[in-house]
Enzyme design. Structure first.
Site, PDB file in Angstrom:
ATOM      1  CG  ASP A   1      -0.216  -0.159   2.541  1.00 55.89           C
ATOM      2  OD1 ASP A   1       0.898  -0.726   2.573  1.00 55.89           O
ATOM      3  OD2 ASP A   1      -0.781   0.270   3.571  1.00 55.89           O
ATOM      4  NE  ARG A   2       5.171   2.784   4.589  1.00 56.27           N
ATOM      5  CZ  ARG A   2       6.247   2.758   5.378  1.00 56.27           C
ATOM      6  NH1 ARG A   2       6.698   1.595   5.848  1.00 56.27           N
ATOM      7  NH2 ARG A   2       6.872   3.876   5.675  1.00 56.27           N
TER       8      ARG A   2
END
Length: 257
Positions: free
Chosen positions: A109-110
């Site tokens: 997600d990052r």
């Protein structure tokens, strides 16, 4: 249509794109115990409610930070959509230089957020994702991923306070009008919300200094489920973009199709 699925610890956020246009987006609870069949039927019901057909989906891309669902959702994709999904992870073309000691440690997600943030807003920038955990991700002027910060999210802190104290109640996470609470509920809400605002701004201040750019050049983007609650009072956050991750998944799909 392209189905993009972002699997977080608390929620699964997903949406459908036609080209670069996001047609619909939804949020459901992440449930590690649901089977691929249960997820398939749930997706089918949501699609039908919005006048869509799962047969119209031609491609799927998935990002997940929940290991048990890394098998469940791809299985659902094959069984109900008849599609082999792209799963964000090692071997996927991202187009981003990850300056981490071990790039494989960085959550999917990052990376998705960093790609989306740079594509939409340019660099240098910092992305604050307020979810189950709060992550801060620094992106350089050239789009490289520089690293970041991870802290427990506001919901985790609220639940820990309730579970680890004998008399304090579980409260709604809401921003009280004043910092000084006149009752226990407002006092807890004040500590949670204003405490996190202060923490976020302090971390952002330190990150901007370490990135060694003039403060006015570093854009700060907020996303995640609690972004509006916390970010509106921050003196550093410039933009709240609740769909940043979905857009990042679309961009990664374009780079890998």
């Amino acid at each position: 249509m392209l189905l993009v699925i972002d699997v977080g610890n608390t929620n699964i956020v997903f949406g459908v794109y036609r080209g670069k246009e996001l047609l619909y987006n939804w949020r459901i609870t992440s449930d590690k115990d649901r089977t691929s069949d249960e997820y398939g039927l749930l997706f089918d019901q949501i699609f039908k409610f919005n006048g869509l057909r799962i047969q119209d989906v031609k491609d799927i891309i998935i990002s997940s930070v929940v290991p048990p669902l890394m098998h469940t959702l791809p299985t659902m994709s094959r069984r109900y959509f008849n599609i082999e999904p792209i799963v964000v992870g090692p071997g996927i073309k991202t187009g981003i230089d990850i300056k981490y000691d071990n790039p494989k440690e960085v959550g999917a997600d990052r990376i998705v957020n960093a790609i989306s943030g740079y594509e939409k807003y340019g660099g240098p920038l910092i992305i604050v994702d307020s979810g189950t955990a709060i992550t801060f991700d620094a992106v350089g002027i050239d789009g490289s991923y520089l690293g970041g910060v991870i802290t427990p999210g506001i919901k985790i802190s609220s639940e820990a306070l309730f579970l680890r104290t004998a008399k304090l109640p579980k409260v709604e996470i809401a921003k009280p009008e004043k910092v000084i609470g006149k009752n226990t509920v407002n006092s807890i809400q004040s500590g949670l919300v204003y405490g996190y605002i202060g923490m976020i701004d302090y971390i952002l201040e330190k990150m901007i200094r370490e990135m060694d750019y003039k403060e006015k050049y570093v854009k700060v983007i907020a996303t995640g489920g609690f972004s509006s609650l916390i970010s509106n009072a921050s003196k550093y956050i410039d933009i709240i973009d609740g769909l940043l991750t979905l857009e990042g998944l679309r961009i990664i799909y374009e780079r890998n199709r």
